[in-house]
Design a protein around this motif. Sequence first.
Motif, PDB file in Angstrom:
ATOM      1  N   GLN A  12     -21.681  -9.592   2.860  1.00 14.17           N
ATOM      2  CA  GLN A  12     -21.601 -10.404   1.650  1.00 14.17           C
ATOM      3  C   GLN A  12     -20.418  -9.929   0.809  1.00 14.17           C
ATOM      4  O   GLN A  12     -20.222  -8.726   0.621  1.00 14.17           O
ATOM      5  CB  GLN A  12     -22.904 -10.297   0.866  1.00 14.17           C
ATOM      6  N   GLY A  13     -19.613 -10.881   0.332  1.00 11.95           N
ATOM      7  CA  GLY A  13     -18.459 -10.544  -0.485  1.00 11.95           C
ATOM      8  C   GLY A  13     -17.255 -10.041   0.287  1.00 11.95           C
ATOM      9  O   GLY A  13     -16.312  -9.508  -0.315  1.00 11.95           O
ATOM     10  N   ALA A  14     -17.242 -10.217   1.594  1.00 13.30           N
ATOM     11  CA  ALA A  14     -16.144  -9.683   2.411  1.00 13.30           C
ATOM     12  C   ALA A  14     -14.788 -10.279   2.028  1.00 13.30           C
ATOM     13  O   ALA A  14     -13.748  -9.665   2.280  1.00 13.30           O
ATOM     14  CB  ALA A  14     -16.425  -9.940   3.889  1.00 13.30           C
ATOM     15  N   ARG A  15     -14.783 -11.475   1.414  1.00 12.96           N
ATOM     16  CA  ARG A  15     -13.501 -12.095   1.051  1.00 12.96           C
ATOM     17  C   ARG A  15     -12.701 -11.205   0.112  1.00 12.96           C
ATOM     18  O   ARG A  15     -11.460 -11.218   0.123  1.00 12.96           O
ATOM     19  CB  ARG A  15     -13.736 -13.469   0.429  1.00 12.96           C
ATOM     20  N   ARG A  16     -13.399 -10.437  -0.722  1.00 14.04           N
ATOM     21  CA  ARG A  16     -12.713  -9.566  -1.680  1.00 14.04           C
ATOM     22  C   ARG A  16     -12.033  -8.377  -1.002  1.00 14.04           C
ATOM     23  O   ARG A  16     -11.175  -7.720  -1.591  1.00 14.04           O
ATOM     24  CB  ARG A  16     -13.714  -9.057  -2.720  1.00 14.04           C
ATOM     25  N   GLU A  17     -12.428  -8.112   0.236  1.00 13.66           N
ATOM     26  CA  GLU A  17     -11.850  -6.982   0.958  1.00 13.66           C
ATOM     27  C   GLU A  17     -10.601  -7.373   1.752  1.00 13.66           C
ATOM     28  O   GLU A  17      -9.948  -6.499   2.320  1.00 13.66           O
ATOM     29  CB  GLU A  17     -12.895  -6.392   1.910  1.00 13.66           C
ATOM     30  N   VAL A  18     -10.266  -8.663   1.793  1.00 15.02           N
ATOM     31  CA  VAL A  18      -9.168  -9.114   2.644  1.00 15.02           C
ATOM     32  C   VAL A  18      -7.805  -8.552   2.210  1.00 15.02           C
ATOM     33  O   VAL A  18      -7.035  -8.098   3.064  1.00 15.02           O
ATOM     34  CB  VAL A  18      -9.146 -10.653   2.732  1.00 15.02           C
ATOM     35  N   PRO A  19      -7.447  -8.562   0.916  1.00 16.36           N
ATOM     36  CA  PRO A  19      -6.145  -7.979   0.549  1.00 16.36           C
ATOM     37  C   PRO A  19      -6.004  -6.523   0.981  1.00 16.36           C
ATOM     38  O   PRO A  19      -4.946  -6.107   1.479  1.00 16.36           O
ATOM     39  CB  PRO A  19      -6.109  -8.120  -0.973  1.00 16.36           C
ATOM     40  N   GLY A  20      -7.066  -5.747   0.812  1.00 17.57           N
ATOM     41  CA  GLY A  20      -7.037  -4.356   1.246  1.00 17.57           C
ATOM     42  C   GLY A  20      -6.861  -4.248   2.745  1.00 17.57           C
ATOM     43  O   GLY A  20      -6.139  -3.370   3.246  1.00 17.57           O
ATOM     44  N   LEU A  21      -7.515  -5.150   3.478  1.00 17.80           N
ATOM     45  CA  LEU A  21      -7.369  -5.194   4.935  1.00 17.80           C
ATOM     46  C   LEU A  21      -5.925  -5.488   5.319  1.00 17.80           C
ATOM     47  O   LEU A  21      -5.351  -4.812   6.196  1.00 17.80           O
ATOM     48  CB  LEU A  21      -8.304  -6.263   5.510  1.00 17.80           C
ATOM     49  N   ILE A  22      -5.331  -6.484   4.662  1.00 18.57           N
ATOM     50  CA  ILE A  22      -3.939  -6.857   4.950  1.00 18.57           C
ATOM     51  C   ILE A  22      -3.013  -5.654   4.722  1.00 18.57           C
ATOM     52  O   ILE A  22      -2.163  -5.336   5.573  1.00 18.57           O
ATOM     53  CB  ILE A  22      -3.502  -8.033   4.049  1.00 18.57           C
ATOM     54  N   LYS A  23      -3.176  -4.985   3.597  1.00 19.03           N
ATOM     55  CA  LYS A  23      -2.316  -3.835   3.278  1.00 19.03           C
ATOM     56  C   LYS A  23      -2.578  -2.669   4.222  1.00 19.03           C
ATOM     57  O   LYS A  23      -1.651  -1.967   4.644  1.00 19.03           O
ATOM     58  CB  LYS A  23      -2.539  -3.415   1.833  1.00 19.03           C
ATOM     59  N   ARG A  24      -3.849  -2.460   4.577  1.00 14.69           N
ATOM     60  CA  ARG A  24      -4.209  -1.364   5.471  1.00 14.69           C
ATOM     61  C   ARG A  24      -3.595  -1.537   6.857  1.00 14.69           C
ATOM     62  O   ARG A  24      -3.220  -0.561   7.518  1.00 14.69           O
ATOM     63  CB  ARG A  24      -5.736  -1.288   5.561  1.00 14.69           C
ATOM     64  N   LEU A  25      -3.480  -2.783   7.282  1.00 15.44           N
ATOM     65  CA  LEU A  25      -2.885  -3.075   8.585  1.00 15.44           C
ATOM     66  C   LEU A  25      -1.359  -3.103   8.533  1.00 15.44           C
ATOM     67  O   LEU A  25      -0.704  -3.285   9.563  1.00 15.44           O
ATOM     68  CB  LEU A  25      -3.420  -4.406   9.125  1.00 15.44           C
ATOM     69  N   GLY A  26      -0.804  -2.962   7.332  1.00 13.92           N
ATOM     70  CA  GLY A  26       0.639  -2.828   7.196  1.00 13.92           C
ATOM     71  C   GLY A  26       1.406  -4.118   7.009  1.00 13.92           C
ATOM     72  O   GLY A  26       2.623  -4.156   7.229  1.00 13.92           O
ATOM     73  N   TYR A  27       0.725  -5.185   6.547  1.00 12.39           N
ATOM     74  CA  TYR A  27       1.394  -6.469   6.373  1.00 12.39           C
ATOM     75  C   TYR A  27       1.667  -6.747   4.895  1.00 12.39           C
ATOM     76  O   TYR A  27       1.025  -6.188   4.002  1.00 12.39           O
ATOM     77  CB  TYR A  27       0.546  -7.598   6.966  1.00 12.39           C
ATOM     78  N   ARG A  28       2.623  -7.666   4.658  1.00 12.03           N
ATOM     79  CA  ARG A  28       3.002  -7.970   3.287  1.00 12.03           C
ATOM     80  C   ARG A  28       3.060  -9.463   2.986  1.00 12.03           C
ATOM     81  O   ARG A  28       3.109  -9.864   1.836  1.00 12.03           O
ATOM     82  CB  ARG A  28       4.383  -7.354   2.978  1.00 12.03           C
ATOM     83  N   HIS A  29       3.098 -10.326   4.030  1.00  3.38           N
ATOM     84  CA  HIS A  29       3.239 -11.769   3.789  1.00  3.38           C
ATOM     85  C   HIS A  29       2.405 -12.532   4.821  1.00  3.38           C
ATOM     86  O   HIS A  29       2.683 -12.498   6.024  1.00  3.38           O
ATOM     87  CB  HIS A  29       4.712 -12.177   3.906  1.00  3.38           C
ATOM     88  N   VAL A  30       1.398 -13.229   4.338  1.00  2.00           N
ATOM     89  CA  VAL A  30       0.439 -13.927   5.196  1.00  2.00           C
ATOM     90  C   VAL A  30       0.821 -15.401   5.358  1.00  2.00           C
ATOM     91  O   VAL A  30       1.155 -16.069   4.367  1.00  2.00           O
ATOM     92  CB  VAL A  30      -0.981 -13.847   4.588  1.00  2.00           C
ATOM     93  N   TYR A  31       0.771 -15.883   6.606  1.00  2.16           N
ATOM     94  CA  TYR A  31       0.862 -17.328   6.863  1.00  2.16           C
ATOM     95  C   TYR A  31      -0.565 -17.801   7.085  1.00  2.16           C
ATOM     96  O   TYR A  31      -1.170 -17.544   8.120  1.00  2.16           O
ATOM     97  CB  TYR A  31       1.731 -17.606   8.092  1.00  2.16           C
ATOM     98  N   MET A  32      -1.129 -18.451   6.062  1.00  3.30           N
ATOM     99  CA  MET A  32      -2.540 -18.830   6.099  1.00  3.30           C
ATOM    100  C   MET A  32      -2.688 -20.291   6.516  1.00  3.30           C
ATOM    101  O   MET A  32      -2.119 -21.183   5.888  1.00  3.30           O
ATOM    102  CB  MET A  32      -3.182 -18.614   4.724  1.00  3.30           C
TER     103      MET A  32
END
Length: 451
Positions: A37-57
Amino acid sequence: MKLKPETFTIQDYLHHEFECSCGRTHRTDVEEILISQGARREVPGLIKRLGYRHVYMVSDVNTYQAAGQELEGIFREAGVACTSHRIPRDPVVPDEYTLGELLIDFDRDCDVIMAVGTGTINDMCKFLSCQLGKQYIVFATAPSMDGFASVGAALIRGNLKTTYDAHVPQAIVGDVDILARAPMNMIAAGVADIMGKYTCLCDWHLARIVNGEYFCPVIEEMVRLAMGKMMAQVKEIKDRKPETIKSVMEALVLTGIAMSFVGNSRPASGCEHHMSHYWEMMFLFQGRPAVLHGTKVGVGTVMAVGLYQKAAERTFDYEAAGRKAEAYDRETWESDMRRTYDAAAEGVISLEKKEKKNDPEQVLKRLETVRDREAEIKGMIRELIPSLELVTGILKDMDAPVCAADLGIDREMTRDCIVVAKEVRNRYTLLQLLWDLGLLEEMAEEIAAGR
């Protein structure tokens, strides 16, 4: 490290290589799974943790509303750059046109692709990211299908439904709050997709017995345990309890991991899926509204269970089967393919020219094995195939379609589907067994007539 499905959590399958009793080493390249529950709030941290900076959604009109728009805001707040592409058509067809559109609008500054959606969106982002040499992440908006963690991308090319080798997502995110708000028919589709494992695993055993195909009992156990956990809660699906929705999503993801362990869809896709693929193509050609993949798989599972039960009780006439195999007429078969497959016929005919699965010599060779191991085959069917009442009862409890007529499929298309769906893939299943035995058309008529 050894695979231990009976004690593993979903996280235990990640970041390891598993030496298996089947003789192979299994691993998945999925690095992170967030189902909470609430995993959407963890997505930016996931993106940064994986080393990315620009998402094509990538989303469509429905998934953008369900999650994409909120994710855009979450990314802005977190300082994560996002180029958002929303496919304007409903339904979305995963064909050359749509893939070309995604490629044209791709921002070269993007270093990771995020699929916001389920089956079609996931498959296209999976394929596109692989072709571009990028990683991708899938943010699930409904627990509706089992392809989240698989390597295959099911696309339509030249009017033929084809699965292409691609890669798994680097991360899978399922926000249980969003998943639980999905339309009930999408949740029911996910449950039906998991129930299809009853027949697909039996198909896998059948291929092991008849063709000596690779088989892994540990991966089979992995799929069955995931299915069993979901089935234990299936009566509570309509209540949308978070723990129940989470169990459905985890079962779908685990099945996908099983596919990635094997390197193909064998642990999750059999003749019930081939029937679904056939209907999907026919609906597309006829301009009919698309039906959810899992919904079609559920109906295909009911039909496959009925066919398996008939096969277990039928007396096999090997002499008659041999005569029918030797009388095989390729020109007549090709004519049937053009009648039943419409615009996809040439692709089907080309596949058979390459694989020759209907060639009399191959059929007769398989029949020898079936004759020698008939008792084992029938015993396996009786052990693994559930009752028709169980499968139809669960679907009815979710107000999901149970028979082809519920999908608007008439008796002729139902019969045709059973007879020709095996041509969609070069994969040995119950349908090929019944073809080899000369029983497929007869049983197709019985199922189509409701007998």
